[in-house]
Structure formats: C-alpha cells, structure tokens
Enzyme design. Structure first.
Site, PDB file in Angstrom:
ATOM      1  N   HIS A 142     -49.513  52.068   4.022  1.00  0.00           N
ATOM      2  CA  HIS A 142     -51.155  52.140   5.222  1.00  0.00           C
ATOM      3  C   HIS A 142     -51.245  53.376   5.465  1.00  0.00           C
ATOM      4  O   HIS A 142     -51.458  53.383   6.845  1.00  0.00           O
ATOM      5  CB  HIS A 142     -50.864  51.645   5.966  1.00  0.00           C
ATOM      6  CG  HIS A 142     -50.815  50.150   5.019  1.00  0.00           C
ATOM      7  ND1 HIS A 142     -50.809  49.460   3.974  1.00  0.00           N
ATOM      8  CD2 HIS A 142     -50.366  48.232   5.798  1.00  0.00           C
ATOM      9  CE1 HIS A 142     -51.819  47.755   3.294  1.00  0.00           C
ATOM     10  NE2 HIS A 142     -50.765  47.270   4.713  1.00  0.00           N
ATOM     11  N   HIS A 212     -57.358  44.754   5.984  1.00  0.00           N
ATOM     12  CA  HIS A 212     -56.439  44.355   6.737  1.00  0.00           C
ATOM     13  C   HIS A 212     -56.582  43.061   7.605  1.00  0.00           C
ATOM     14  O   HIS A 212     -55.790  42.335   8.259  1.00  0.00           O
ATOM     15  CB  HIS A 212     -55.123  45.233   7.000  1.00  0.00           C
ATOM     16  CG  HIS A 212     -53.740  44.331   7.516  1.00  0.00           C
ATOM     17  ND1 HIS A 212     -52.992  43.662   7.305  1.00  0.00           N
ATOM     18  CD2 HIS A 212     -52.938  45.285   6.092  1.00  0.00           C
ATOM     19  CE1 HIS A 212     -52.072  43.362   6.715  1.00  0.00           C
ATOM     20  NE2 HIS A 212     -51.850  44.502   6.093  1.00  0.00           N
ATOM     21  N   GLU A 343     -56.094  41.835   0.484  1.00  0.00           N
ATOM     22  CA  GLU A 343     -56.624  42.650   0.643  1.00  0.00           C
ATOM     23  C   GLU A 343     -56.336  43.487  -0.957  1.00  0.00           C
ATOM     24  O   GLU A 343     -56.322  43.655  -1.499  1.00  0.00           O
ATOM     25  CB  GLU A 343     -55.153  44.116   0.825  1.00  0.00           C
ATOM     26  CG  GLU A 343     -54.715  43.448   2.444  1.00  0.00           C
ATOM     27  CD  GLU A 343     -53.756  44.008   2.429  1.00  0.00           C
ATOM     28  OE1 GLU A 343     -52.274  45.264   2.761  1.00  0.00           O
ATOM     29  OE2 GLU A 343     -52.590  42.866   2.692  1.00  0.00           O
TER      30      GLU A 343
HETATM   31  C1  GLA Z   1     -49.474  45.181   3.484  1.00  0.00           C
HETATM   32  C2  GLA Z   1     -47.973  44.805   3.913  1.00  0.00           C
HETATM   33  C3  GLA Z   1     -46.591  44.022   4.204  1.00  0.00           C
HETATM   34  C4  GLA Z   1     -46.826  44.216   5.648  1.00  0.00           C
HETATM   35  C5  GLA Z   1     -47.790  43.946   6.080  1.00  0.00           C
HETATM   36  C6  GLA Z   1     -47.735  44.141   7.641  1.00  0.00           C
HETATM   37  O1  GLA Z   1     -49.546  44.082   3.743  1.00  0.00           O
HETATM   38  O2  GLA Z   1     -47.802  44.288   2.379  1.00  0.00           O
HETATM   39  O3  GLA Z   1     -45.888  43.959   3.390  1.00  0.00           O
HETATM   40  O4  GLA Z   1     -46.662  45.799   5.945  1.00  0.00           O
HETATM   41  O5  GLA Z   1     -48.552  44.594   5.766  1.00  0.00           O
HETATM   42  O6  GLA Z   1     -47.042  43.848   7.970  1.00  0.00           O
END
Ligand code: GLA
Length: 378
Positions: A142, A212, A343
């Site tokens: 991210h 997110h 997402e």
């Molecule tokens: C994303 C990732 C997950 C986790 C979340 C935050 O969706 O794919 O593995 O890291 O963010 O907790």
C-alpha cells in the site's frame, strides 16, 4: 501502459474543457477548477501544523458521507435499511487520533502510489532497479511506510462532490517521478458513492490506486460479515504465496472456495482458505469499461451494495487481521471479520509480472479509474 490511445481523449477533453494536458511534465490532472473550498470543511485535528478537516456530502435520499482530507478517508457512510433507518456501513474510529496511529489498518483510506503488494519492495523498469519501502514482511504494501493514506490532501467541495489533490514528489517512498493525483468523491442521488481517480507523471512510474473502506452492511460492527452474501464477477483469481504475493498463476475459481460467481455467504467456505480471503479476483471483462465487479447483501437489514469498476481486478479482503485489539466506533472492539474490503485494483506485484496488465504510467498519459459503490434494498 495506460490510455494507449491517448489522442482521442486528449482532443475530446480539450473540446469539452475538462482537463488540460501537458505531455512533458506531470501536469495538471484535471480542470475541475470550479471547485472551491467553501469553508465547509470542519477542522477536526492537526498534523504537522496542517489542519485535518472533515467534509460532509449528502444526497436527496438522506445518505451522508463524511470524508477526511487526511488520507481521503471515508470516515462514515450513512445508508438506509429496508425500514428507512440510516446506519453507518463503514468501519472507522470516533477520534482522529486513532486514524493517525500506525495500527490503523487503512480504514476507509485512499491507497497509493501502489495499492497492494510489490514483492520484496523491488522492481526493475527500463533496466533500472527501484527499491521501495518494505513494510509487510519483506514486501512493500500500500505505497510503503507513508502512503497516500497518511498524507493530508488538498480538498475542495462543490455540492455533492469532494475533490482531493495530492502531489507525490519524485523519489517519495522510492517511486520515480512527480505524480499529480486527483481523487473525486461524489455522493449521487442514485445512492452511489462514486470515486474517480486521475494521475499524471513526469517519469515512468507504477501507479495503482484504490479505496480501502471496510464494509459491514448490518450497521452493527459486533456482527461479523461472514453472514453477508457476496457475488464476485470473477471466473479467475491470482493464487498467492505465504506472504500474499501472486505466484503468477491465473487460476479458475470454479469448484474452489474462491467461487463467488453464484452468490454465497462469505463464511460458507472460508474455513478452507488458510487465513481467510485476501486475494485478487480477476474480473470477467474486456478492456476498461465500467462493469459490475461485485454485489454484497445483508439479509437482516435488506441492504444491498453493487460495486462497479473500470479496473481489471478486485482484492477481496475478509478483515482477517482484525483481532479485537482496535477499539472502533461506539467503543466496540473490531473482531476478526468485523468488516470486509472490496478494493478495485490492478493485480498485486504487477511491476514484477510482465504477464499481468501493465501498471506503468508514462509521461503524457493519464491514469484514470472509476469505481462506484451503489446502495439499494432487497
Ligand atoms: C489489504 C491487504 C491485507 C491487509 C490489509 C490491511 O487489504 O491485502 O493483507 O494488509 O490491507 O490490514
């Protein structure tokens, strides 16, 4: 490469006067210049002497979205149930301080420069190796340590829309090129939260943006989402290794726990998926038109959500890392599976996977994405 046929949109946009385009530098992303900060943003905190503000978007049906300029976070989203009762359907926190804590798992935020994981935080582009910030095992997740979810965006509101802008400078997080990013949130009278993303760069760079938000359509976060009925318009998905990096295989969902082509409860097969769902689903589509990616239904409240996107994939994350240690809205802890994320995205680790759809944005091109979360009653 994004927007391979750039000339037509370029001329159309000039004609329509929507955005200007400078092919040499990172340029202005759009000409949504009629947006002015109407002074409606309410100051709710400070970060490095910059005001954190919240903005309220409303539609004619009583829906309401509260959005922060910090991380472009969707802080709350009020949606009617089958009896017309408005309840908040996204996870988050009561205090701004909780959003600023490193433990905040990206609640409601805009994610960039690259949503999802890049293996070992390294990729090679045009013969040169780039090292990003590793923050998830050895991988970069991210955007790295301080992604787009942890910066204050420039915000301007007009009616039901909020325009957010951010300039990510050359080298930030290890990424090359100055990237001008614009995200528009719109709460439409058709009960849609519409998110439009645009970006331009002055050097080739990977770009993958998403939101997110953690949804729980029951409006009661102590109820797990395992009873929500999910439909994913995906015959295929990208299997991952133990660090959640795609193996490169594009596998069929049919006959596996990953098959949501016929709507089913999230909890139905989750025990067969070690750790729970945290996978990229390859959407059934050709090209980048706005098509149905997913639907989500909560029977008790009657709330039904449809998700549409121009992206080729969607990460379905079933809130596996929530473990009761975070105190959520109303003082209740967020237990495992208290919310789920859908997402919209390009596939994880694409800069290291030439066989996946390309995520490199070139100078002179425009990154664009539209994702819509539409709410109704069933
Ligand atoms: C994303 C990732 C997950 C986790 C979340 C935050 O969706 O794919 O593995 O890291 O963010 O907790």
């Amino acid at each position: 490469m994004y927007l391979k046929n750039f000339c037509l949109p370029f001329f159309l946009s000039i004609t329509l006067g929507f955005f200007s385009c400078n092919s040499e530098d990172s340029g202005t992303v759009s000409e949504n210049e009629e947006f002015i900060d109407e002074g409606e943003g309410k100051v709710v905190g400070l970060l490095d002497n910059v005001e954190i503000k919240e903005y309220v978007l409303k539609n004619k049906n009583g829906m309401e979205a509260v959005i922060l300029n910090y991380g472009g976070i969707v802080k709350s989203l009020l949606v009617p149930d089958k009896n017309g009762n408005l309840q908040d359907v996204v996870l988050g926190f009561d205090s701004i301080g909780q959003y600023l804590r490193t433990e905040n798992p990206y609640m409601g935020a805009i994610i960039g420069r690259y949503a999802n994981r890049i293996s070992r935080g390294v990729f090679v582009m045009d013969g040169r190796s780039y090292t990003l910030e590793s923050n998830d095992n050895e991988n970069s997740l991210h955007g790295g340590i301080k992604g787009f979810d942890k910066v204050v965006w420039n915000a301007a509101k007009k009616g039901n829309s909020l325009r957010l802008r951010y300039v990510s400078i050359d080298g930030e997080g290890g990424y090359p090129g100055n990237l001008n990013v614009e995200v528009m949130y719109e709460l439409t009278d058709d009960n849609e939260l519409k998110i439009t993303y645009a970006a331009t760069t002055d050097k080739p760079t990977p770009v993958n943006l998403t939101n997110h938000s953690y949804f729980n359509l029951s409006g009661d976060y102590s109820e797990s989402v395992l009873n929500h009925i999910l439909h994913l318009n995906a015959d295929k998905y990208t299997p991952v290794d133990e660090t959640l990096i795609p193996t490169g295989e594009i596998a069929r969902t049919g006959g596996t726990p990953f098959d949501f082509t016929t709507p089913k409860a999230i909890g139905e097969d989750i025990q067969q998926v070690p750790g729970g769902y945290d996978h990229n689903f390859v959407l059934n589509k050709l090209g980048d038109s706005l098509t149905l990616a997913a639907t989500l239904y909560h029977e008790g409240s009657g709330r039904f959500m449809e998700m549409f996107t121009t992206e080729p994939g969607v990460q379905f994350y079933s809130g596996n890392f929530l473990d009761g240690s975070l105190t959520g809205k109303g003082g209740k802890p967020y237990q495992k599976h208290a919310g789920l994320c859908l997402e919209a995205q390009h596939f994880p680790d694409s800069p290291n996977r030439p066989e996946f759809p390309d995520t490199i944005l070139q100078p002179g091109e425009k990154y664009s994405q539209t994702t819509v979360y539409k709410f109704s009653i069933k």
